[in-house]
Design an enzyme around this catalytic site. Structure first.
Site, PDB file in Angstrom:
ATOM      1  CG  HIS A 107      -1.974   1.283   0.972  1.00 61.58           C
ATOM      2  ND1 HIS A 107      -2.394   1.460   0.364  1.00 61.58           N
ATOM      3  CD2 HIS A 107      -1.540   1.953   1.817  1.00 61.58           C
ATOM      4  CE1 HIS A 107      -2.848   3.007   0.913  1.00 61.58           C
ATOM      5  NE2 HIS A 107      -2.497   3.398   2.021  1.00 61.58           N
ATOM      6  CG  ASP A 190      -6.452   1.844  -0.894  1.00 59.12           C
ATOM      7  OD1 ASP A 190      -6.797   0.064  -1.024  1.00 59.12           O
ATOM      8  OD2 ASP A 190      -6.056   1.052   0.513  1.00 59.12           O
TER       9      ASP A 190
END
Length: 334
Positions: A107, A190
């Site tokens: 991420h 995200d």
């Protein structure tokens, strides 16, 4: 046009001969480590002493403190919670990096918002499976895979893209397909999905529906069934075949109500609010708030969490789930 890369797209195995350190052995960590190991790569685990340390040893890995794992490795994949990555990087990872190492993430939060600023002489890449770790592992064992995103932030060696694709293949993701992106795009989309739809949006929508029915005099149990319990039925249909599959599967009454009432609930103002949420993500306001609250002991975060745990819908749900032994109920420790 979006390009998808599969096994046959990865012509060069840029991980061959490299030692890979998986930092963290939680949901994603155990899946990455085991999949890479099963594919024949030299994998070690870096983690602090505790349950995960012991579990990694039980699973057959050489396990080291984070600093020692980084010293030994060529490729370092950081799979720790966002809020602790910064300190672990500063104290245990950065001092032990060498020129030519590759630093990887699942991420992009800490790289994109510059909580972590790697030296210029290391590669920085992203491989982000679009599913939880247990699914990444299970599908790998079954011979399939979870799709993933990959991207390069910094290419010091000229091999960062090859390494990232090889890593994606190593965890099995190229069986299903991987899509190239950037740290910026992965991070911002995200966070937006979590805040506006998947977590923030859907939770508030369900709570508001529950409150509307209860305040109108309907039984709390019926309100719970109608706005929360049955959500799984709809999401499963959507997951399997999109919104058109939901509309194909529901009654004409429900479908008609979808068309005429959905726009009354999700109005153009809601979309404007979504744009404001996205802007706060893009300009770093959300990240700054999260980082500062973390530095302050997460006082606001824990306060907000406690408020939500106390909502009436949670108490009603706990009682109703006792009537449904077919549900694998999970008790959350507070």
């Amino acid at each position: 046009m979006t390009k998808v890369y599969y096994d046959q797209s990865v012509e060069k195995d840029a991980l061959q001969g490299k030692k890979i350190a998986i930092i963290g052995y939680g949901s994603q960590g155990h899946a990455h480590a085991q999949n890479l190991k099963d594919n024949g790569y030299d994998v070690i685990v870096g983690i602090r002493p505790g349950h995960s340390f012991d579990k990694a040893k039980e699973d057959g890995f050489d396990v080291y403190p984070v600093a020692e794992a980084v010293k030994q490795a060529d490729v370092i994949m950081v799979l720790l919670p966002d809020e602790i990555q910064g300190n672990v990087y500063k104290n245990e990872i950065e001092p032990n990096l060498e020129a030519g190492n590759a630093l990887a993430f699942a991420h992009g939060f800490n790289i994109h918002f510059e909580v972590i600023k790697p030296p210029k002489d290391v590669d920085v890449f992203l491989v982000a499976p679009k599913g939880p770790g247990h699914l990444v592992r299970r599908t790998f064992v079954e011979g399939t895979a979870v799709p993933a995103l990959f991207g390069v932030q910094q290419d010091a060696t000229g091999q960062a893209r090859d390494i990232s694709l090889s890593y994606a293949k190593g965890i099995g993701a190229t069986r299903a397909g991987v899509i190239e992106t950037t740290f910026k795009e992965e991070t911002e989309t995200d966070l937006f999905g979590e805040q506006a739809v998947l977590c923030g949006g859907i939770h508030k929508l369900i709570q508001s529906g529950f409150e509307t029915l209860v305040e109108a005099g309907y039984q709390k149990e019926l309100a719970y069934f109608e706005v929360l319990h049955e959500m799984k039925l709809i999401v499963d249909l959507m997951y399997e075949g999109g919104m058109e599959n939901v509309r194909y599967s529901i009654s004409n009454t429900a479908e008609y109500g979808d068309y005429v009432s959905g726009p009354r609930v999700i109005t153009p103002d809601v979309k404007d609010n979504m744009k404001a949420v996205l802007k706060d993500i893009q300009n770093g306001n959300f990240a700054n708030s999260f980082v500062k609250d973390n530095e302050n002991g997460f006082k606001e975060f824990y306060k907000l969490r406690e408020q939500q745990h106390g909502h009436e819908i949670e108490a009603v749900g706990r009682e109703l789930r006792k009537m449904m032994p077919f549900i694998k109920s999970k008790s959350i420790q507070k």
